[in-house]
Design a protein around this motif. Sequence first.
Motif, mmCIF file in Angstrom:
data_model
loop_
_atom_site.group_PDB
_atom_site.id
_atom_site.type_symbol
_atom_site.label_atom_id
_atom_site.label_comp_id
_atom_site.label_asym_id
_atom_site.label_seq_id
_atom_site.Cartn_x
_atom_site.Cartn_y
_atom_site.Cartn_z
ATOM 1 N N ILE A 111 -2.769 44.034 -45.683
ATOM 2 C CA ILE A 111 -3.884 43.385 -44.988
ATOM 3 C C ILE A 111 -4.920 44.447 -44.646
ATOM 4 O O ILE A 111 -4.577 45.533 -44.161
ATOM 5 N N PHE A 112 -6.198 44.146 -44.895
ATOM 6 C CA PHE A 112 -7.301 45.019 -44.485
ATOM 7 C C PHE A 112 -7.815 44.525 -43.140
ATOM 8 O O PHE A 112 -8.194 43.362 -42.998
ATOM 9 N N GLU B 283 -11.219 51.040 -39.289
ATOM 10 C CA GLU B 283 -10.652 50.209 -40.347
ATOM 11 C C GLU B 283 -9.219 50.666 -40.592
ATOM 12 O O GLU B 283 -8.947 51.870 -40.658
ATOM 13 N N HIS B 284 -8.333 49.696 -40.714
ATOM 14 C CA HIS B 284 -6.934 50.015 -40.956
ATOM 15 C C HIS B 284 -6.372 49.144 -42.076
ATOM 16 O O HIS B 284 -6.835 48.022 -42.300
ATOM 17 N N ARG C 71 -5.135 54.517 -41.596
ATOM 18 C CA ARG C 71 -6.532 54.474 -41.173
ATOM 19 C C ARG C 71 -7.427 54.883 -42.338
ATOM 20 O O ARG C 71 -7.094 55.783 -43.120
ATOM 21 N N LEU C 72 -8.576 54.184 -42.467
ATOM 22 C CA LEU C 72 -9.589 54.579 -43.441
ATOM 23 C C LEU C 72 -10.692 55.338 -42.720
ATOM 24 O O LEU C 72 -11.142 54.939 -41.633
ATOM 25 N N GLN D 9 -5.549 51.976 -32.791
ATOM 26 C CA GLN D 9 -5.235 53.303 -33.325
ATOM 27 C C GLN D 9 -4.212 53.226 -34.466
ATOM 28 O O GLN D 9 -3.790 54.249 -34.993
ATOM 29 N N GLY D 10 -3.825 52.008 -34.820
ATOM 30 C CA GLY D 10 -2.846 51.834 -35.888
ATOM 31 C C GLY D 10 -1.416 51.854 -35.405
ATOM 32 O O GLY D 10 -0.488 51.828 -36.232
ATOM 33 N N GLY D 11 -1.230 51.901 -34.102
ATOM 34 C CA GLY D 11 0.123 51.895 -33.572
ATOM 35 C C GLY D 11 0.795 50.544 -33.769
ATOM 36 O O GLY D 11 0.169 49.490 -33.619
#
Length: 746
Positions: free
Chosen positions: A426-427, A434-435, A448-449, A500-502
Amino acid sequence: MFLLISGLSFASQTRPSAQVGSINPDDTSGQGPPITDQDKDGIPDLHEELFSSVRNISYMGGIRQIQGLDSTNGSDNVSDFDRDGLDALMEYCWPYSMDTCFDERRTLTGKPPDLTDSGLREFLDPRVADTDGDGLPDGFEVYMCMNEGVGFVNESFAWTCSVFDPLDPSDGFLDSDRCDDYSLGCGDGFDINSDGIIESQEAYTNAEEYSYGAPSSWVTEIDGLRCFGTMGNLVETACSDIDRGIKNLNSGWLGTDPLRNDSDDHYFSGGQLLSQNRRGDGIVDGWEVYFNLQPLNSSDGIIDTDQDGWDANRDGQTTPDTSLGTVEIGEAFSNIQEYQVHYDGGYGVRSGLKSVEHGALEQTVRIFDQGSTPSLLHHDVVEIVPITERGQLVLGTRYGVSIMSVSGQSVDHFELPSGAQMTDMIFWDHPEDEHLIISSNIGIHTLRLDAAGLVDSGSLKSSIIGPIQSIHRLNLGGSLMSVLAGGEIGQAWITSIDVQGGIGETEQVEELESLLASMNGSSILSAAHATVTGSPQVLYVGTTHGLIAWNTTDLQGGSPPYWIFDNVTAEQYVRPANPFNSSRSAIVNVLEIDGPRGPDGLMTSEQILWVGTEGGLHHFDLIQGSTSPETSFSRDRMENSELDQDGGNDIRSIWIGEGEVVVGSAAGTWILEGDYSKAFGVDSEHTMIPGAIQSIGLLEIDNITHLYASIEPGRFSNIVPIDPLSADSDEDGMPDGWEYAYDLDP
């Protein structure tokens, strides 16, 4: 050659007329009516005169003559000068049989002018074995039309042939083998380059099937029909052979069967050729012919022609296969096993990312994989995410992420940890970053992008919870991204991702798992969390066993989830998928929410759910669906009848565009004109990308929109064709049988 003649030339077939001097029967004078068939052989004189000249043909370096008809010879009506299996009277009568030609016939013989390209009446030529020049002798076509279920007697008592019409020159170039539903045209050619299209040079045509095994010098007028024994509806001396030497097989054609894709009719046993009750050996004719195997002898299916088997137990010999039913037991890598690698369970189209200019016909399909320029990490592309503003494609592949700059033709890769294989992606574009949220065979991951849209190599975070098959967005509100994760049979989890992508705590969704368990073996394939104005949120979950609905905001408490339909009731709601297995209709691969959109392209309200099942594409009305699901499904003008036999209505992915829906099916891509409110049918102005589609994306490059689609691989990549005559088909230094035995890709 055709013989063409206008209808006026056959006035002699009707009662003659002359000036009448008196109607008094006692006052007669003059002669009787003109003789129209002076030799009384049933063939009008004019017809015999038209075909009276001798025909010269080249044969074995010399000239042979084929006799014509003689209007004064009453015995030439039973002649078969051209050895096509039809005597002269049969050829004159066609398309009428001998039973109806003189008693029931209502019109002239021959093909009427309104059905011919020339606009003139056309007849079978008794001096030419193949009147229409399609590579199929007249007698063969007449036999097939009358005896093999491809023709019928019309209201005028004439035969009409859907294929094998001896006066239709296109028949020989067709590949007419029957489909599973007994319709015609599925063919038995060999897709040599695995592009999903049988080009003309790859087809195994009707004419090639008839001529299989014939010497190149074969001339029907001299050598006769390629059959043995006595064939019904043909003259007794039609066949060139009396016997093929096969026990209990007394008559038939010498070539392969143009209506059966697997023609094998005998096998070798105990020094004898024996007929088999059930035709075929599991290998289609075109593949066998291409590799110079024997499409009529099923015994070669279990032979290891290139001797590339593997001595697994190291006893010094490779155990041969003994039957088609035990090929997995022997150590030989037999021809049928090599064919099964090619077929790959129906996934024989070369996988990878493919692209084509969108909205135009006959465009070149481009392919990207690990061997292309630019290359991908792997040919199994599970998800395509186009980023229009950067001209990028973010590609989730089996082994990691490939980010392709389409305009610059460059690519950057990020590999997942060793042992991890991506299953879904999934974007997530949120205000802070953006993750990518990734599921794999070991758990859930995030990446992370950066500002350039490339993967931040130090950003990987993982939650190792076991195999996850798919992940789906949930609409829970707030700053977190919540996802529903579907695991192996009957498993369902919910987790959340922070900015933060956590990855938060992963919790089982017990209510959903309990319902999945009620259908033994059910697992999650798709999901959509819908919000309809004035109504509670509903989570729709597509599974292998039906469609689930759950009135829930947070997947906790409240009313329990329920089946809208399951594998027993599915066909009361959606299009049937398989006439032999009704449970296949319950497979729900795709769920996508749609509704009216504003000028910015964003949805202003959620009104319908696109439901893609193994049987077809459907609208589901979200407004009335929660209270009246049985009347909320619609599929009017959403079917692709042209691709139905190939899996065109087995929906795997969709992309909602402006005034169109790009459909990815088991057969390839196609376009549905319409939107959330109404469908208008299939848009034919489209170049199809063939293959089982996993994911779809559209991206505009230099003002031209390109369609990208990923092809789902089976067990094998099919980058090069497996070759039963080569021990190492991909030339990587490892024998095919060894690679197959150790689950590698030959």
